[in-house]
Design a protein around this motif. Structure first.
Motif, PDB file in Angstrom:
ATOM      1  N   GLU A   1      20.086  37.172  56.928  1.00 60.96           N
ATOM      2  CA  GLU A   1      20.022  38.079  58.072  1.00 60.96           C
ATOM      3  C   GLU A   1      19.800  37.299  59.364  1.00 60.96           C
ATOM      4  O   GLU A   1      20.431  37.584  60.397  1.00 60.96           O
ATOM      5  CB  GLU A   1      18.905  39.096  57.872  1.00 60.96           C
TER       6      GLU A   1
ATOM      7  N   ILE B   1      25.636  45.197  61.939  1.00 57.58           N
ATOM      8  CA  ILE B   1      24.189  45.052  62.018  1.00 57.58           C
ATOM      9  C   ILE B   1      23.477  46.400  61.976  1.00 57.58           C
ATOM     10  O   ILE B   1      22.424  46.533  61.357  1.00 57.58           O
ATOM     11  CB  ILE B   1      23.776  44.252  63.284  1.00 57.58           C
TER      12      ILE B   1
ATOM     13  N   TYR C   1      25.387  39.295  57.215  1.00 58.53           N
ATOM     14  CA  TYR C   1      24.865  40.572  56.746  1.00 58.53           C
ATOM     15  C   TYR C   1      25.401  40.986  55.371  1.00 58.53           C
ATOM     16  O   TYR C   1      24.742  41.743  54.662  1.00 58.53           O
ATOM     17  CB  TYR C   1      25.165  41.658  57.780  1.00 58.53           C
TER      18      TYR C   1
END
Length: 218
Positions: free
Chosen positions: A119, A190, A124
């Motif tokens: 992260e 995100i 991601y």
């Protein structure tokens, strides 16, 4: 050049022939008949639902056309969501989240730590994968389900709902996103990941083992 002109003239003569025109008129007539039947059916339906509606009024035609278009669009949207849900559910049945014994042998704390590293690097997809595996192995540690490399997420959902249906429903939504990201080539953004993390951490952040392992709590 003369040959091209002659071929064009012959084609025009064919199109003017009675048999072709009759076929065209018949096809056009069938479409018109079908369309009129559809409009009549909707007009009768509206007249039954709304007695004040007058199918013969000047405004009735545009209203009927508008309703028919809206219904066609609505049916298309419904069909799209049905197809998408079936595809998602098929992923739950077909794919196994744990791909190797190495992933199975990791602790959930290690998967969580790995997720946070990815992260921080903006990775991601990998962060989602390790966070989901952390959650899965946490459930295994709590004996809410039994993790095995040959099991699918549908089997885990089925086990978890015997413990707590609400947890199982939340797990189901996380598993669907995990499968889309891992197997459906969905490029998670995100915002999606943060929502995914919030839901998963509702379980994991209550674990004392996280503090003992030194994993950052957010």
């Amino acid at each position: 050049m003369l040959k091209d002109s002659k071929a064009r003239d012959e084609l025009e003569e064919i199109l003017k022939e009675r048999e072709y025109q009759a076929y065209y008129d018949d096809s056009k007539g069938l479409i018109s008949i079908w369309w009129e039947k559809v409009k009549d059916w909707f007009a009768d339906l509206l007249a039954d639902l709304f007695p004040s509606f007058a199918p013969s009024s000047a405004a009735a035609g545009p209203i009927l056309i508008g309703i028919i278009v809206i219904m066609i669009i609505s049916l298309g949207v419904i069909a799209f969501f049905i197809f998408r849900n079936r595809k998602r559910n098929r992923m739950l049945h077909d794919h196994k989240p744990l791909q190797s014994m190495n992933e199975m042998n990791w602790s959930f704390q290690r998967h969580l730590s790995e997720s946070q590293k990815h992260e921080a690097n903006g990775e991601y997809t990998l962060a989602t994968r390790h966070l989901f595996l952390a959650l899965l192995l946490y459930f295994h540690e709590k004996e809410w389900l039994v993790a095995r490399i040959w099991k699918t997420n549908w089997e885990y959902y089925d086990e978890l709902r015997k413990v707590n249906q609400e947890w199982a429903d939340q797990f189901y939504h996380l598993a669907r996103l995990f499968d889309e990201v891992t197997y459906g080539k969905h490029n998670i953004q995100i915002e999606e990941f943060l929502q995914f993390r919030i839901t998963a951490m509702k379980w994991l952040e209550n674990s004392e083992e996280i503090r003992e392992f030194g994993v950052e709590r957010r």
